[in-house]
Design an enzyme around this catalytic site. Structure first.
Site, PDB file in Angstrom:
ATOM      1  N   ASN A  79       0.876  -1.169   0.000  1.00 33.97           N
ATOM      2  CA  ASN A  79       0.000   0.000   0.000  1.00 33.97           C
ATOM      3  C   ASN A  79       0.916   1.222   0.000  1.00 33.97           C
ATOM      4  O   ASN A  79       1.498   1.558   1.031  1.00 33.97           O
ATOM      5  CB  ASN A  79      -0.894  -0.039   1.247  1.00 33.97           C
ATOM      6  CG  ASN A  79      -1.727   1.220   1.406  1.00 33.97           C
ATOM      7  OD1 ASN A  79      -1.740   2.081   0.516  1.00 33.97           O
ATOM      8  ND2 ASN A  79      -2.416   1.335   2.518  1.00 33.97           N
ATOM      9  N   LYS A 101       0.165   4.226  -0.234  1.00 35.20           N
ATOM     10  CA  LYS A 101      -0.493   5.399   0.362  1.00 35.20           C
ATOM     11  C   LYS A 101      -0.267   6.615  -0.541  1.00 35.20           C
ATOM     12  O   LYS A 101      -0.182   6.466  -1.750  1.00 35.20           O
ATOM     13  CB  LYS A 101      -0.017   5.601   1.809  1.00 35.20           C
ATOM     14  CG  LYS A 101      -0.184   4.308   2.628  1.00 35.20           C
ATOM     15  CD  LYS A 101      -0.074   4.483   4.109  1.00 35.20           C
ATOM     16  CE  LYS A 101      -0.278   3.123   4.785  1.00 35.20           C
ATOM     17  NZ  LYS A 101      -0.264   3.186   6.241  1.00 35.20           N
ATOM     18  N   HIS A 118      -9.609   0.859   4.740  1.00 33.64           N
ATOM     19  CA  HIS A 118      -8.348   1.070   5.464  1.00 33.64           C
ATOM     20  C   HIS A 118      -8.600   1.981   6.664  1.00 33.64           C
ATOM     21  O   HIS A 118      -9.419   2.895   6.587  1.00 33.64           O
ATOM     22  CB  HIS A 118      -7.303   1.696   4.524  1.00 33.64           C
ATOM     23  CG  HIS A 118      -5.932   1.682   5.122  1.00 33.64           C
ATOM     24  ND1 HIS A 118      -5.532   2.623   6.045  1.00 33.64           N
ATOM     25  CD2 HIS A 118      -4.898   0.822   4.959  1.00 33.64           C
ATOM     26  CE1 HIS A 118      -4.289   2.336   6.420  1.00 33.64           C
ATOM     27  NE2 HIS A 118      -3.884   1.257   5.780  1.00 33.64           N
ATOM     28  N   GLU A 147      -7.023   4.389   7.821  1.00 38.59           N
ATOM     29  CA  GLU A 147      -6.829   5.830   7.550  1.00 38.59           C
ATOM     30  C   GLU A 147      -8.081   6.421   6.903  1.00 38.59           C
ATOM     31  O   GLU A 147      -8.438   7.566   7.151  1.00 38.59           O
ATOM     32  CB  GLU A 147      -5.576   6.029   6.689  1.00 38.59           C
ATOM     33  CG  GLU A 147      -4.309   5.855   7.529  1.00 38.59           C
ATOM     34  CD  GLU A 147      -3.103   5.314   6.793  1.00 38.59           C
ATOM     35  OE1 GLU A 147      -3.070   5.357   5.551  1.00 38.59           O
ATOM     36  OE2 GLU A 147      -2.173   4.836   7.477  1.00 38.59           O
ATOM     37  N   ILE A 173       0.183   0.601  12.774  1.00 37.43           N
ATOM     38  CA  ILE A 173       0.336   1.187  11.441  1.00 37.43           C
ATOM     39  C   ILE A 173       1.215   2.426  11.500  1.00 37.43           C
ATOM     40  O   ILE A 173       0.893   3.407  12.181  1.00 37.43           O
ATOM     41  CB  ILE A 173      -1.042   1.534  10.825  1.00 37.43           C
ATOM     42  CG1 ILE A 173      -1.838   0.249  10.593  1.00 37.43           C
ATOM     43  CG2 ILE A 173      -0.873   2.320   9.538  1.00 37.43           C
ATOM     44  CD1 ILE A 173      -3.224   0.477  10.035  1.00 37.43           C
ATOM     45  N   SER A 184       3.551  -1.990  10.350  1.00 34.34           N
ATOM     46  CA  SER A 184       5.001  -1.934  10.633  1.00 34.34           C
ATOM     47  C   SER A 184       5.753  -3.204  10.226  1.00 34.34           C
ATOM     48  O   SER A 184       6.742  -3.576  10.876  1.00 34.34           O
ATOM     49  CB  SER A 184       5.259  -1.605  12.112  1.00 34.34           C
ATOM     50  OG  SER A 184       4.806  -0.297  12.401  1.00 34.34           O
TER      51      SER A 184
HETATM   52  P1  13P Z   1       2.981   0.454   7.640  1.00 30.15           P
HETATM   53  O1  13P Z   1       3.534  -0.823   7.054  1.00 30.15           O
HETATM   54  O2  13P Z   1       3.677   1.682   7.152  1.00 30.15           O
HETATM   55  O3  13P Z   1       2.856   0.360   9.124  1.00 30.15           O
HETATM   56  O4  13P Z   1       1.483   0.592   7.071  1.00 30.15           O
HETATM   57  C1  13P Z   1       0.626  -0.505   7.110  1.00 30.15           C
HETATM   58  C2  13P Z   1      -0.576  -0.205   6.348  1.00 30.15           C
HETATM   59  O5  13P Z   1      -1.353   0.674   6.694  1.00 30.15           O
HETATM   60  C3  13P Z   1      -0.825  -0.974   5.122  1.00 30.15           C
HETATM   61  O6  13P Z   1      -2.101  -0.773   4.638  1.00 30.15           O
END
Ligand code: 13P
Length: 251
Positions: free
Chosen positions: A5, A7, A93, A95, A170, A211
């Protein structure tokens, strides 16, 4: 499965270059054993599908709206990303839930819509730190899962990938301990069994996210209930290729 992802990172030019380098580096033999999906920002989907065309790496969106077209300023429909060559889309998600107010009801609409458009949803669920500290993890997972899967048939569930992403893990560098992840994911599988039966609970693909890094992924992906990872930060550079290699050792 290893899904990246990205983002809100990388311009279309950067995304195209990076996707090309992933495709050049991951051996075809490995891609025959590990499903690899990259989810760039909507603005990059076209350039990434173009460079990955003919490879075994799939492309997904990070979010879709649940109508084909209309007066929905700023939104992108599933039909649009499908037309750009996407095969997957992340849905729900944390977020999106936290920053953009997505409710379980909206997540459910998006899931139904994605499936109608022949997009495979990667459905994200997970508890916050406060919820975990209040011992509400299972309550939250059950509410999110049942809410999202309302009206979803057995046949449809076969197309859905579930990602357990504890919100507190996350982007924090705090990865869930393998036992914590395994326990929560065993509970998700148990819920699937009660809703859809044993066979589907066994077959259902459940990813861990939060993470993930090359130095902690092996311990996670070797667990019984974890079928791979949904990766944020560590999917933005060559470390992603290492994660695919690690998954390959367990495939
Ligand atoms: P990180 O791997 O940066 O913690 O993010 C995880 C995530 O939100 C994947 O969708």
């Amino acid at each position: 499965m290893v899904a990246g992802n990205w983002k809100m990172n990388k311009t279309p030019t950067e995304a195209k270059l990076f996707a090309g380098s992933i495709a050049d580096t991951i051996p075809a033999e490995l891609l025959s054993r590990v499903d690899v999906v990259v989810c760039p920002s909507t603005s990059c989907i076209g350039s990434v599908t173009e460079v990955l065309y003919g490879t075994d790496i799939s492309v997904g969106g990070q979010n879709i709206f649940y109508e084909d077209s209309g007066a929905y300023t700023g939104e992108t429909s599933g039909e649009m990303i499908k037309d750009l060559g996407a095969d997957y889309t992340i849905v729900g998600h944390s977020e999106r839930r936290k920053l953009f107010g997505e409710t379980d009801e909206v997540v459910n609409k998006k899931l139904h819509y994605a499936l109608r458009k022949d997009l495979r949803p990667i459905l994200c669920i997970g508890e916050t730190l406060e919820e975990r500290e209040e011992c509400e993890t299972n309550i939250v997972l059950e509410r999110q899962l049942k809410g999202a899967l309302e009206g979803i048939s057995t046949e449809q569930l076969r197309k859905i990938v579930i990602a357990y992403e504890p919100v507190w893990a996350i982007g924090t560098g705090v990865v869930a301990a393998p036992e914590q992840a395994n326990e929560a994911m065993a509970f998700v599988r148990h819920l699937i069994e009660t809703l859809y039966g044993k066979n589907l609970a066994v077959d259902c693909r459940i990813l861990y996210g939060g993470s993930i890094k090359p130095d902690n992924f092996d311990d996670l992906v070797s667990l019984e209930n974890i079928d791979g990872g949904l990766v944020g930060g560590a999917s933005l550079d060559e470390g992603f290729i290492e994660l695919v290699r690690i998954a390959g050792r367990h495939a």
